[in-house]
Design a protein around this motif. Structure first.
Motif, PDB file in Angstrom:
ATOM      1  N   SER A 149       0.805  -1.219   0.000  1.00 14.36           N
ATOM      2  CA  SER A 149       0.000   0.000   0.000  1.00 14.36           C
ATOM      3  C   SER A 149       0.842   1.274   0.000  1.00 14.36           C
ATOM      4  O   SER A 149       0.312   2.346  -0.227  1.00 14.36           O
ATOM      5  N   LEU A 150       2.135   1.195   0.266  1.00 13.64           N
ATOM      6  CA  LEU A 150       2.974   2.387   0.227  1.00 13.64           C
ATOM      7  C   LEU A 150       3.823   2.437  -1.040  1.00 13.64           C
ATOM      8  O   LEU A 150       4.684   3.292  -1.181  1.00 13.64           O
ATOM      9  N   GLU A 151       3.574   1.538  -1.981  1.00 16.87           N
ATOM     10  CA  GLU A 151       4.171   1.616  -3.304  1.00 16.87           C
ATOM     11  C   GLU A 151       3.148   2.310  -4.184  1.00 16.87           C
ATOM     12  O   GLU A 151       2.432   1.697  -4.971  1.00 16.87           O
ATOM     13  N   THR A 152       3.063   3.621  -4.006  1.00 21.11           N
ATOM     14  CA  THR A 152       2.012   4.411  -4.624  1.00 21.11           C
ATOM     15  C   THR A 152       2.491   5.832  -4.881  1.00 21.11           C
ATOM     16  O   THR A 152       3.298   6.361  -4.121  1.00 21.11           O
ATOM     17  N   PRO A 153       1.998   6.477  -5.932  1.00 21.91           N
ATOM     18  CA  PRO A 153       2.368   7.864  -6.178  1.00 21.91           C
ATOM     19  C   PRO A 153       1.778   8.816  -5.145  1.00 21.91           C
ATOM     20  O   PRO A 153       2.135   9.995  -5.111  1.00 21.91           O
ATOM     21  N   ASN A 154       0.916   8.307  -4.284  1.00 17.58           N
ATOM     22  CA  ASN A 154       0.319   9.158  -3.255  1.00 17.58           C
ATOM     23  C   ASN A 154       1.337   9.607  -2.213  1.00 17.58           C
ATOM     24  O   ASN A 154       1.091  10.558  -1.481  1.00 17.58           O
ATOM     25  N   ASN A 155       2.472   8.947  -2.152  1.00 16.64           N
ATOM     26  CA  ASN A 155       3.517   9.338  -1.210  1.00 16.64           C
ATOM     27  C   ASN A 155       4.093  10.706  -1.543  1.00 16.64           C
ATOM     28  O   ASN A 155       4.729  11.332  -0.707  1.00 16.64           O
ATOM     29  N   THR A 156       3.879  11.165  -2.775  1.00 24.55           N
ATOM     30  CA  THR A 156       4.465  12.433  -3.221  1.00 24.55           C
ATOM     31  C   THR A 156       3.406  13.339  -3.836  1.00 24.55           C
ATOM     32  O   THR A 156       3.615  13.929  -4.884  1.00 24.55           O
ATOM     33  N   THR A 157       2.279  13.481  -3.174  1.00 24.36           N
ATOM     34  CA  THR A 157       1.232  14.374  -3.687  1.00 24.36           C
ATOM     35  C   THR A 157       1.251  15.683  -2.902  1.00 24.36           C
ATOM     36  O   THR A 157       0.768  15.755  -1.788  1.00 24.36           O
ATOM     37  N   ALA A 164      -5.744  11.755  -3.803  1.00 27.05           N
ATOM     38  CA  ALA A 164      -5.157  10.419  -3.932  1.00 27.05           C
ATOM     39  C   ALA A 164      -5.186  10.005  -5.390  1.00 27.05           C
ATOM     40  O   ALA A 164      -6.180  10.207  -6.086  1.00 27.05           O
ATOM     41  N   TRP A 165      -4.068   9.440  -5.861  1.00 27.70           N
ATOM     42  CA  TRP A 165      -4.010   8.848  -7.186  1.00 27.70           C
ATOM     43  C   TRP A 165      -4.632   7.464  -7.111  1.00 27.70           C
ATOM     44  O   TRP A 165      -4.406   6.723  -6.161  1.00 27.70           O
ATOM     45  N   ILE A 166      -5.396   7.110  -8.134  1.00 25.21           N
ATOM     46  CA  ILE A 166      -5.930   5.757  -8.263  1.00 25.21           C
ATOM     47  C   ILE A 166      -5.755   5.328  -9.716  1.00 25.21           C
ATOM     48  O   ILE A 166      -5.659   6.171 -10.611  1.00 25.21           O
ATOM     49  N   LYS A 167      -5.687   4.025  -9.938  1.00 30.45           N
ATOM     50  CA  LYS A 167      -5.601   3.506 -11.300  1.00 30.45           C
ATOM     51  C   LYS A 167      -6.852   2.683 -11.537  1.00 30.45           C
ATOM     52  O   LYS A 167      -7.129   1.740 -10.802  1.00 30.45           O
ATOM     53  N   ILE A 168      -7.618   3.067 -12.548  1.00 26.32           N
ATOM     54  CA  ILE A 168      -8.843   2.369 -12.911  1.00 26.32           C
ATOM     55  C   ILE A 168      -8.726   1.974 -14.378  1.00 26.32           C
ATOM     56  O   ILE A 168      -8.514   2.830 -15.244  1.00 26.32           O
ATOM     57  N   GLU A 171      -5.787   3.401 -16.312  1.00 19.78           N
ATOM     58  CA  GLU A 171      -5.663   4.860 -16.411  1.00 19.78           C
ATOM     59  C   GLU A 171      -5.443   5.454 -15.022  1.00 19.78           C
ATOM     60  O   GLU A 171      -6.070   5.035 -14.052  1.00 19.78           O
ATOM     61  N   ASN A 172      -4.555   6.443 -14.925  1.00 21.28           N
ATOM     62  CA  ASN A 172      -4.295   7.141 -13.670  1.00 21.28           C
ATOM     63  C   ASN A 172      -5.269   8.300 -13.505  1.00 21.28           C
ATOM     64  O   ASN A 172      -5.462   9.099 -14.424  1.00 21.28           O
ATOM     65  N   TYR A 173      -5.871   8.390 -12.310  1.00 18.47           N
ATOM     66  CA  TYR A 173      -6.784   9.477 -11.983  1.00 18.47           C
ATOM     67  C   TYR A 173      -6.378  10.081 -10.646  1.00 18.47           C
ATOM     68  O   TYR A 173      -6.010   9.357  -9.723  1.00 18.47           O
ATOM     69  N   LEU A 174      -6.471  11.390 -10.545  1.00 18.32           N
ATOM     70  CA  LEU A 174      -6.232  12.082  -9.293  1.00 18.32           C
ATOM     71  C   LEU A 174      -7.582  12.471  -8.714  1.00 18.32           C
ATOM     72  O   LEU A 174      -8.333  13.245  -9.314  1.00 18.32           O
ATOM     73  N   TYR A 175      -7.912  11.905  -7.572  1.00 17.95           N
ATOM     74  CA  TYR A 175      -9.156  12.193  -6.860  1.00 17.95           C
ATOM     75  C   TYR A 175      -8.828  13.287  -5.866  1.00 17.95           C
ATOM     76  O   TYR A 175      -7.977  13.112  -4.998  1.00 17.95           O
TER      77      TYR A 175
END
Length: 189
Positions: A149-157, A164-168, A171-175
């Motif tokens: 869960s910490l292997e995520t681009p959210n660590n650097t937002t 939070a970045w999510i991938k659906i 595709e990458n989306y920034l919520y």
């Protein structure tokens, strides 16, 4: 003290040393390919070399969740991390905003293996820590539990708003949310 190679994708930029407790960069050990450095660092080297270490720390500070983030301390507590700096270091200080990252000095890992533009990541824990329990399930209608869960681009937002970045569906989306609105932004490749 930890030693890293500041990378631009797979191009080595410089070797730096970072304090293990404060996560501040304390030394530039070697300059390699300065043409590939982040602009603020490249500009300092060219114009104000004595300020380069300060500019490396500034570059890193802009990668982390700022103190002004609405729920920063609750978020860090929920994911069991003490500081934004520690969080950024959890997965190479990677971001979906650029191609820079910190590679441990003797590591053989490559950009292709870890970047968030082409690799999957799991935002479930981070998303719930930011927006409330089961928020991720509610948003995506599924749980992906294959990655740390910490292997995520959210660590650097960076920025003040909860996000939070999510991938659906690849595709990458920034919520992004505040008290008055919620935005879902699709990332450009």
């Amino acid at each position: 003290m930890a030693k890293y190679v500041l990378m631009n994708k797979d191009t080595e930029v410089m070797v730096v040393e970072q304090d293990d407790k404060t996560y501040k960069f304390i030394a530039i050990l070697e300059l390699i390919n300065i043409a590939y450095a982040p602009f603020v660092i490249k500009n300092a080297i060219a114009s104000f070399p004595e300020k380069t270490l300060d500019k490396i720390n500034q570059w890193f500070r802009y990668r982390i969740i700022p103190n002004s983030r609405e729920n920063k301390y609750e978020l860090l507590k929920n994911i069991d991390v003490e500081s934004s700096e520690e969080l950024a270091n959890k997965h190479f200080a990677l971001s979906l905003s650029d191609q820079y990252w910190l590679k441990p000095i003797h590591s053989s890992i490559t950009w292709k293996n870890i970047n968030y533009f082409t690799n999957d990541y799991d935002s479930h824990e981070f998303f719930d820590a930011n927006f409330g329990n089961n928020a991720y399930i509610t948003l995506t209608k599924k749980v992906i539990a294959t990655l740390s869960s910490l292997e995520t681009p959210n660590n650097t937002t960076g920025g003040q708003l909860k996000k939070a970045w999510i991938k659906i569906n690849g595709e990458n989306y920034l919520y992004k949310a505040s008290a008055h609105f919620i935005i879902l932004i699709r990332s450009m490749k």
